[in-house]
Design an enzyme around this catalytic site. Structure first.
Site, mmCIF file in Angstrom:
data_model
loop_
_atom_site.group_PDB
_atom_site.id
_atom_site.type_symbol
_atom_site.label_atom_id
_atom_site.label_comp_id
_atom_site.label_asym_id
_atom_site.label_seq_id
_atom_site.Cartn_x
_atom_site.Cartn_y
_atom_site.Cartn_z
ATOM 1 N N ASP A 68 0.799 -1.248 0.000
ATOM 2 C CA ASP A 68 0.000 0.000 0.000
ATOM 3 C C ASP A 68 0.826 1.290 0.000
ATOM 4 O O ASP A 68 0.456 2.268 0.676
ATOM 5 C CB ASP A 68 -0.955 0.015 1.211
ATOM 6 C CG ASP A 68 -1.926 -1.152 1.201
ATOM 7 O OD1 ASP A 68 -1.897 -1.963 0.265
ATOM 8 O OD2 ASP A 68 -2.725 -1.254 2.155
ATOM 9 N N LYS B 51 -6.642 -4.818 -2.936
ATOM 10 C CA LYS B 51 -7.258 -5.454 -1.768
ATOM 11 C C LYS B 51 -8.285 -4.521 -1.141
ATOM 12 O O LYS B 51 -8.022 -3.329 -0.982
ATOM 13 C CB LYS B 51 -6.172 -5.863 -0.762
ATOM 14 C CG LYS B 51 -5.333 -4.738 -0.196
ATOM 15 C CD LYS B 51 -4.201 -5.326 0.627
ATOM 16 C CE LYS B 51 -3.415 -4.312 1.414
ATOM 17 N NZ LYS B 51 -4.154 -3.517 2.377
ATOM 18 N N CYS C 44 -1.938 -2.207 7.902
ATOM 19 C CA CYS C 44 -1.927 -3.166 6.779
ATOM 20 C C CYS C 44 -0.712 -4.081 6.780
ATOM 21 O O CYS C 44 -0.813 -5.246 6.369
ATOM 22 C CB CYS C 44 -2.076 -2.429 5.462
ATOM 23 S SG CYS C 44 -3.737 -1.722 5.287
HETATM 24 N N1 TIU Z 1 -2.551 0.466 4.259
HETATM 25 C C1 TIU Z 1 -2.981 0.773 5.495
HETATM 26 O O1 TIU Z 1 -2.258 0.648 6.469
HETATM 27 N N2 TIU Z 1 -4.265 1.302 5.603
HETATM 28 C C2 TIU Z 1 -4.652 2.162 6.597
HETATM 29 O O2 TIU Z 1 -5.795 2.605 6.633
HETATM 30 N N3 TIU Z 1 -3.707 2.491 7.504
HETATM 31 C C3 TIU Z 1 -3.819 3.395 8.522
HETATM 32 O O3 TIU Z 1 -2.902 3.463 9.340
HETATM 33 N N4 TIU Z 1 -4.867 4.187 8.584
#
Ligand code: TIU
Length: 225
Positions: free
Chosen positions: A25, A130, A163
């Site tokens: 991500d 995802k 994530c």
């Molecule tokens: N990719 C991921 O970690 N999504 C989130 O929403 N992370 C946060 O820390 N908000």
């Protein structure tokens, strides 16, 4: 050939032919001003520190031919894959699907959903979309790994405790060895990042291993370029 990597709680040997680099991500929505991360009230400068180490690891991984997998968190434009329980929280004007400076927040196809240009995927590198926090949930990651004869994951990305953690826990339960490269991960909360890494390597490596970009690059020196 096995590579010996310095890691906590103990060093770990891995076979590059059976190892994938998984970059979680590293999207504009999380790393650039105006994205989902910032709409949640976060300071994106906290997570940008992971970009340069990820670039170094990605470059070396490509040189030695590791399987490189990128993930993106996001939803269909009609939000049919976004649970109402995920959408209906936070400021209504800054929720998933709402218009933001980089397009609709956390929606596939929008500029904010793209992986940051510094870590742009190359042709041939799987990019997995995802809908959840975990990289295995409702994606084809498991079959990609199985077909690649992968047993070990080198994990980078954001955020450490969300994530990255969810994906590492999923990987661990599925029998993969997850090695988190600590400086290639980041959180909006430095204390969560630090504790998140400790939680992985504590108790004899309850979820996996923690290493660093420098230790990985050192371990890969010689013989594989
Ligand atoms: N990719 C991921 O970690 N999504 C989130 O929403 N992370 C946060 O820390 N908000």
């Amino acid at each position: 050939m096995m590579i010996e990597l310095k890691a906590a709680p103990a060093n770990i040997a891995f076979d590059p032919a059976r190892t994938a680099l998984v970059i979680i991500d590293m999207q504009r929505d999380f790393l650039e001003p105006g994205g989902f991360g910032e709409t949640l009230g976060n300071d994106v400068s906290q997570v940008r520190v992971a970009i340069a180490p990820c670039q170094r690891v990605l470059a070396r991984a490509r040189e030695i031919g590791l399987l490189v997998i990128h993930t993106r968190e996001g939803h269909r434009p009609d939000l049919t894959d976004a649970p109402p329980a995920k959408i209906n929280r936070g400021n209504p004007s800054a929720r998933i699907g709402a218009p933001g400076p980089m397009g609709r927040i956390l929606v596939r196809g929008e500029p904010g959903h793209d992986i940051i240009p510094e870590l742009a995927p190359r042709a041939g590198e799987p990019v997995l979309d995802k809908p959840g926090k975990g990289a295995f949930y409702q994606t084809d990651l498991e079959i990609v790994l199985r077909n690649g004869h992968i047993d070990t994951l080198l994990v980078c990305g954001v955020t450490t405790e969300v994530c990255v953690h969810t994906s590492v826990r999923e990987a661990n339960d599925r029998g993969y060895r997850a090695i988190v490269l600590g400086d290639c991960c980041a959180s909006y909360f430095p204390e969560f990042h630090a504790v998140g890494l400790k939680m992985i390597s504590a108790q004899g490596g309850i979820f996996g291993w923690v290493s660093s970009s420098a230790d990985l690059l050192t371990a890969l020196e010689g013989g594989h370029g």
